[in-house]
Design a protein around this motif. Sequence first.
Motif, PDB file in Angstrom:
ATOM      1  N   GLU A  15       0.862  -1.191   0.000  1.00  0.00           N
ATOM      2  CA  GLU A  15       0.000   0.000   0.000  1.00  0.00           C
ATOM      3  C   GLU A  15       0.895   1.236   0.000  1.00  0.00           C
ATOM      4  OE1 GLU A  15      -3.561   0.153   0.511  1.00  0.00           O
ATOM      5  OE2 GLU A  15      -3.748  -2.017   0.245  1.00  0.00           O
ATOM      6  N   THR A  16       1.716   1.366  -1.031  1.00  0.00           N
ATOM      7  CA  THR A  16       2.667   2.462  -1.124  1.00  0.00           C
ATOM      8  C   THR A  16       2.376   3.270  -2.372  1.00  0.00           C
ATOM      9  OG1 THR A  16       4.312   1.018  -0.103  1.00  0.00           O
ATOM     10  CG2 THR A  16       5.116   3.015  -1.148  1.00  0.00           C
ATOM     11  N   THR A  17       2.389   4.583  -2.266  1.00  0.00           N
ATOM     12  CA  THR A  17       2.130   5.430  -3.429  1.00  0.00           C
ATOM     13  C   THR A  17       3.371   5.526  -4.303  1.00  0.00           C
ATOM     14  OG1 THR A  17       2.817   7.462  -2.319  1.00  0.00           O
ATOM     15  CG2 THR A  17       0.486   6.815  -2.092  1.00  0.00           C
ATOM     16  N   VAL A  18       3.160   5.884  -5.556  1.00  0.00           N
ATOM     17  CA  VAL A  18       4.278   6.008  -6.489  1.00  0.00           C
ATOM     18  C   VAL A  18       5.224   7.125  -6.094  1.00  0.00           C
ATOM     19  CG1 VAL A  18       3.021   5.001  -8.420  1.00  0.00           C
ATOM     20  CG2 VAL A  18       2.972   7.463  -8.098  1.00  0.00           C
TER      21      VAL A  18
END
Length: 134
Positions: A68-71
């Motif tokens: 659950e990591t953003t770009v």
Amino acid sequence: MDDIFVGRLMSSDLHTVSPDTLVEEAANVMLEEGIGSVMVVDGNNDLQGILTTTDFVGIVAASSPKAETTVAKYMSTDVITTTVQDPITEVAETMLEHGFHHMPVVSDTDGVIGIITTADLTSYLSHVQTPSPS
């Protein structure tokens, strides 16, 4: 260009892994060496496959559990760009110098308007005819 053979242009500085190498280890080799692929070879150095940065897109997409990591955490922010007026020779030199395969095309008025890739340059070169002597 008919007399330029693969042996003259190929890179022989290969990075290899075995089929039982963990993908994390292969990814670290690619990052540390600044390369887009590793050759997968057996104990006799016979080619078993190739693992590329494109393969890692599939690996991440299929991973479970999902990260659950953003770009924003991983994206490059020091992006080098080109414009529609820049010569392709300069673009190719810049891409080689920095070791990347994609260069955004920007406009002062419209922002990002396209992208040029090493595949685009290769396609162009495959259709270029050797000029006749003048």
